[in-house]
Scaffold this motif. Structure first.
Motif, PDB file in Angstrom:
ATOM      1  N   GLN A  66     -49.080  27.461  -9.435  1.00  0.00           N
ATOM      2  CA  GLN A  66     -48.389  26.499 -10.063  1.00  0.00           C
ATOM      3  C   GLN A  66     -46.569  25.357  -9.882  1.00  0.00           C
ATOM      4  N   ASP A  67     -46.257  26.389  -8.778  1.00  0.00           N
ATOM      5  CA  ASP A  67     -45.097  25.886  -8.366  1.00  0.00           C
ATOM      6  C   ASP A  67     -45.405  24.306  -7.604  1.00  0.00           C
ATOM      7  N   GLU A  68     -46.456  25.040  -6.633  1.00  0.00           N
ATOM      8  CA  GLU A  68     -46.797  23.642  -5.815  1.00  0.00           C
ATOM      9  C   GLU A  68     -47.351  22.401  -6.929  1.00  0.00           C
ATOM     10  N   PHE A  69     -48.291  22.813  -7.659  1.00  0.00           N
ATOM     11  CA  PHE A  69     -48.184  21.973  -8.988  1.00  0.00           C
ATOM     12  C   PHE A  69     -47.703  21.728 -10.528  1.00  0.00           C
ATOM     13  N   ARG A  70     -46.414  22.081  -9.979  1.00  0.00           N
ATOM     14  CA  ARG A  70     -46.313  21.162 -11.157  1.00  0.00           C
ATOM     15  C   ARG A  70     -46.309  22.302 -12.177  1.00  0.00           C
ATOM     16  N   GLY A  71     -46.606  22.766 -12.678  1.00  0.00           N
ATOM     17  CA  GLY A  71     -46.736  23.440 -13.673  1.00  0.00           C
ATOM     18  C   GLY A  71     -48.077  23.475 -14.021  1.00  0.00           C
ATOM     19  N   HIS A  72     -48.774  22.924 -13.531  1.00  0.00           N
ATOM     20  CA  HIS A  72     -49.815  22.791 -13.824  1.00  0.00           C
ATOM     21  C   HIS A  72     -51.277  23.690 -13.439  1.00  0.00           C
ATOM     22  N   CYS A  73     -51.789  23.880 -14.142  1.00  0.00           N
ATOM     23  CA  CYS A  73     -53.140  24.744 -13.702  1.00  0.00           C
ATOM     24  C   CYS A  73     -54.348  24.680 -12.952  1.00  0.00           C
ATOM     25  N   TRP A 112     -56.687  17.955 -16.690  1.00  0.00           N
ATOM     26  CA  TRP A 112     -55.686  19.413 -16.649  1.00  0.00           C
ATOM     27  C   TRP A 112     -56.231  19.749 -17.933  1.00  0.00           C
ATOM     28  N   ALA A 113     -56.170  21.368 -17.525  1.00  0.00           N
ATOM     29  CA  ALA A 113     -57.072  22.299 -18.654  1.00  0.00           C
ATOM     30  C   ALA A 113     -55.823  22.918 -18.702  1.00  0.00           C
ATOM     31  N   SER A 114     -56.091  23.893 -19.724  1.00  0.00           N
ATOM     32  CA  SER A 114     -54.771  24.652 -19.867  1.00  0.00           C
ATOM     33  C   SER A 114     -54.556  25.468 -19.037  1.00  0.00           C
ATOM     34  N   GLN A 115     -52.699  25.733 -19.555  1.00  0.00           N
ATOM     35  CA  GLN A 115     -52.223  26.849 -18.201  1.00  0.00           C
ATOM     36  C   GLN A 115     -52.349  28.247 -18.600  1.00  0.00           C
ATOM     37  N   ALA A 116     -53.123  28.420 -20.062  1.00  0.00           N
ATOM     38  CA  ALA A 116     -53.571  29.784 -20.056  1.00  0.00           C
ATOM     39  C   ALA A 116     -53.924  30.697 -19.073  1.00  0.00           C
ATOM     40  N   TYR A 117     -54.880  29.441 -18.625  1.00  0.00           N
ATOM     41  CA  TYR A 117     -55.927  30.280 -17.626  1.00  0.00           C
ATOM     42  C   TYR A 117     -54.910  30.740 -16.419  1.00  0.00           C
ATOM     43  N   CYS A 118     -53.938  30.254 -15.888  1.00  0.00           N
ATOM     44  CA  CYS A 118     -53.383  30.590 -14.640  1.00  0.00           C
ATOM     45  C   CYS A 118     -52.013  31.519 -15.350  1.00  0.00           C
ATOM     46  N   ASN A 119     -51.359  31.524 -16.278  1.00  0.00           N
ATOM     47  CA  ASN A 119     -50.676  32.650 -17.056  1.00  0.00           C
ATOM     48  C   ASN A 119     -51.641  33.712 -17.153  1.00  0.00           C
ATOM     49  N   PHE A 120     -52.041  33.363 -17.813  1.00  0.00           N
ATOM     50  CA  PHE A 120     -53.543  34.890 -17.496  1.00  0.00           C
ATOM     51  C   PHE A 120     -53.058  35.617 -16.306  1.00  0.00           C
TER      52      PHE A 120
END
Length: 236
Positions: free
Chosen positions: A34-41, A60-68
Motif C-alpha cells: 500500500q505504501d508503494e502503491f500510494r495508498g491504492h490496493c 482501482w478497487a476499494s482499499q477495504a480489501y487491503c485494509n481488511f
C-alpha cells in the motif's frame, strides 16, 4: 496435570508462536504494498491498456480489501502474543486453563480461523484478478513487476509480485495453523468434559454407597424381627 495435557499445552504454545510469525508475513508485505502503491490496493483492481502510450489505466478497487487483510494480520499478531504469554505462564506453573477460558479460546480460534480464510481468499482471488489484467500486455505478473506501466499514479511496481506472493503464502499457512489451534482447543474442551463426567459419576457412586450404608442396618433389623415373629408361635 497429566502428560497428555502437558503435550497439548506445549502444542498450543508452539502453534501460537508459529501463528505470531506468520501474522507478520501478512501484515508487513501488505503494508509495504500500500505504501508503494500510494495508498491504492491492487486486489480486484482492473483496467485497460491504452494503445497511444502503452500505459495501464487502472480502475482501482476499494482499499477495504487491503485494509481488511492488514487488520486481520495485526489481530492475529496481538492475539497470538497474548496467548503465547498466557500458555507460557501455565507451562511454567505446571497448571492449565479452566473450562471457561478453554471455551473462550476455542471460540476465539474458530473466529480467527474464519477471518484468516476470508483474508486468504481475498488475497488469492484479488491478486489473480490483477494478474489477469496485467498478463494482457506482459507474459506474467512476475515479469511486469518493476515496469513503469502506470506513470500517472506514480506507483512503485518493483515489489508487488513478491509482496503479494508472501502475503498469500502467509495467509494460507496461517489458516492451516489456526485450524490446528482450533482442534487443540476443542480437544482440551473434550478433556474437560470427560473429567466433569467422571466427577459426576464418582459423586453418584459415592451417594449410592452412602445410601446403602444408611439403609443396610434397617434391613438387617427388619430381617431379625421377621425371624423372631416366625419363631414366636412355636415357642408358645
Amino acid at each position: 496435570m497429566t502428560m497428555p495435557s502437558n503435550m497439548l499445552l506445549l502444542s498450543q504454545i508452539a502453534g501460537y508462536v508459529i501463528a505470531l510469525i506468520l501474522s507478520l508475513c501478512i501484515t508487513i508485505p501488505m503494508a509495504l504494498h500500500q505504501d508503494e502503491f500510494r495508498g491504492h490496493c491492487l486486489l480486484f483492481s482492473t483496467g485497460i491498456w491504452q494503445e497511444n502510450d502503452g500505459q495501464f489505466k487502472i480502475d482501482w478497487a476499494s482499499q477495504a480489501y487491503c485494509n481488511f487483510t492488514i487488520f486481520v494480520g495485526v489481530l492475529l499478531f496481538v492475539i497470538s502474543a497474548i496467548q503465547v504469554y498466557r500458555m507460557a505462564r501455565f507451562a511454567h506453573k505446571n497448571t492449565d486453563s479452566t473450562f471457561l477460558s478453554s471455551f473462550a479460546d476455542a471460540v476465539t480460534c474458530i473466529v480467527l480461523c474464519t477471518f484468516t480464510l476470508i483474508s486468504a481468499l481475498m488475497i488469492t482471488l484479488g491478486f489473480k484478478t490483477w494478474c489477469n489484467e496485467i498478463s494482457k500486455r506482459f507474459p506474467s505478473c512476475e515479469i511486469a513487476a518493476g515496469s513503469a506501466f502506470d506513470l500517472k499514479d506514480g506507483i512503485d511496481t518493483s515489489g508487488f509480485y513478491i509482496e503479494l506472493g508472501a502475503a498469500q503464502f502467509g495467509a494460507w499457512v496461517s489458516f492451516s495453523c489456526w485450524v490446528f489451534l482450533s482442534v487443540c482447543a476443542l480437544l482440551k474442551l473434550c478433556r474437560f468434559h470427560a473429567i466433569e463426567n467422571m466427577r459426576v459419576s464418582m459423586l453418584r457412586e459415592r451417594q449410592r454407597l452412602i445410601n446403602e450404608a444408611h439403609t443396610s442396618p434397617k434391613s438387617r433389623d427388619h430381617s431379625l424381627n421377621k425371624q423372631w415373629e416366625n419363631q414366636a408361635p412355636s415357642l408358645t
